[in-house]
Motif scaffolding. Structure first.
Motif, PDB file in Angstrom:
ATOM      1  N   CYS A   1      47.041  50.649 -38.359  1.00 45.41           N
ATOM      2  CA  CYS A   1      48.203  50.969 -37.538  1.00 45.41           C
ATOM      3  C   CYS A   1      48.026  50.492 -36.101  1.00 45.41           C
ATOM      4  O   CYS A   1      46.995  50.742 -35.479  1.00 45.41           O
ATOM      5  CB  CYS A   1      48.432  52.478 -37.545  1.00 45.41           C
ATOM      6  SG  CYS A   1      49.859  52.935 -36.558  1.00 45.41           S
TER       7      CYS A   1
ATOM      8  N   CYS B   1      50.055  60.087 -36.487  1.00 47.87           N
ATOM      9  CA  CYS B   1      49.700  59.695 -35.114  1.00 47.87           C
ATOM     10  C   CYS B   1      48.606  60.581 -34.511  1.00 47.87           C
ATOM     11  O   CYS B   1      47.781  60.107 -33.734  1.00 47.87           O
ATOM     12  CB  CYS B   1      50.930  59.723 -34.230  1.00 47.87           C
ATOM     13  SG  CYS B   1      52.350  58.924 -34.947  1.00 47.87           S
TER      14      CYS B   1
ATOM     15  N   CYS C   1      48.411  55.014 -31.924  1.00 54.19           N
ATOM     16  CA  CYS C   1      47.141  54.424 -32.364  1.00 54.19           C
ATOM     17  C   CYS C   1      46.670  53.350 -31.385  1.00 54.19           C
ATOM     18  O   CYS C   1      45.476  53.219 -31.112  1.00 54.19           O
ATOM     19  CB  CYS C   1      47.281  53.833 -33.759  1.00 54.19           C
ATOM     20  SG  CYS C   1      47.418  55.094 -35.039  1.00 54.19           S
TER      21      CYS C   1
HETATM   22  S1  FES Z   1      51.192  55.339 -34.301  1.00 56.50           S
HETATM   23 FE1  FES Z   1      49.628  55.125 -35.771  1.00 56.50          FE
HETATM   24  S2  FES Z   1      50.082  56.641 -37.213  1.00 56.50           S
HETATM   25 FE2  FES Z   1      51.689  56.778 -35.814  1.00 56.50          FE
END
Ligand code: FES
Length: 163
Positions: A86, A131, A91
Motif C-alpha cells: 500500500c 490504515c 501508509c
Molecule cells: S493507506 Fe494503506 S491501508 Fe489505508
C-alpha cells in the motif's frame, strides 16, 4: 487460462478471440480491452498483445506503449505469491516508500513485475483499508502490517521457505 502438466500457463486463444470479437476495429477500446484480456489470461505476453493489436486495428507499438505505461498491466505471469504494497496516504507517511525500495532491491524487480523464478510478483496499491496498521502489504490474501523494510523482507523470506 489453464495449466499444462509442467505447470506453465497455456493461453486459450479461442476464449481470447471471443472476448475480442465485440471490439474488432475499435482502437478507442484499447485500455478497456487490455484490462479484460489481462483478467482472462492473467498477463499480457507479446503474442497476446499482437492478437489485441490485430483485432482493434492498432499497431503493436501502440499496444506496447499502453501496457508499459500502466503499472497495472504485466507482461509476465503473476508470481505464486502476489505482493500488494500500500502506498495510500497513511501508509506513505508511515514509511511505505522505504519498504517498497527494500522489497524491490531484495527481489530484483520493480513494482508491476514478477521474479524470474515465478515466486513473487509485486504491485503498488492504494489503501488496503487497514490504515491504522500502516505500512501494510498483502501477500496473496494475507495482510501484514506495521512494516519496516527489514521486517517486510523477513516476511517474504518466510514465504520463500514454504516452497
Ligand atoms: S493507506 Fe494503506 S491501508 Fe489505508
Amino acid at each position: 487460462m489453464s495449466s499444462c502438466c509442467c505447470g506453465e500457463a497455456k493461453i486459450d486463444y479461442a476464449e481470447l478471440d471471443e472476448l475480442l470479437k465485440p471490439y474488432v476495429g475499435q482502437p478507442s477500446a484499447l485500455i478497456e480491452v487490455l484490462h479484460k484480456t489481462q483478467e482472462l489470461v492473467g498477463y499480457l505476453p507479446k503474442e497476446v498483445q499482437i492478437r489485441v493489436a490485430e483485432a482493434l486495428g492498432v499497431s503493436l507499438g501502440e499496444v506496447y506503449s499502453v501496457v508499459s505505461f500502466y503499472s497495472h498491466f504485466s507482461v509476465k505471469p503473476k508470481g505464486k505469491f502476489k505482493i500488494s504494497l500500500c502506498k495510500g496516504t497513511a501508509c506513505y507517511v508511515k514509511g511505505s516508500p522505504e519498504v517498497l525500495d527494500k522489497i524491490q532491491e531484495q527481489l530484483g524487480i520493480k513494482a508491476g513485475d514478477s521474479t524470474d523464478d515465478g515466486l513473487f510478483s509485486l504491485e503498488v496499491v492504494r489503501c488496503l483499508g487497514a490504515c491504522g496498521l500502516g505500512p501494510v502489504m498483502t501477500v496473496n490474501d494475507h495482510a501484514h502490517g506495521l512494516l519496516k523494510p527489514d521486517k517486510a523482507v523477513g516476511i517474504l523470506e518466510g514465504y520463500r521457505q514454504q516452497v
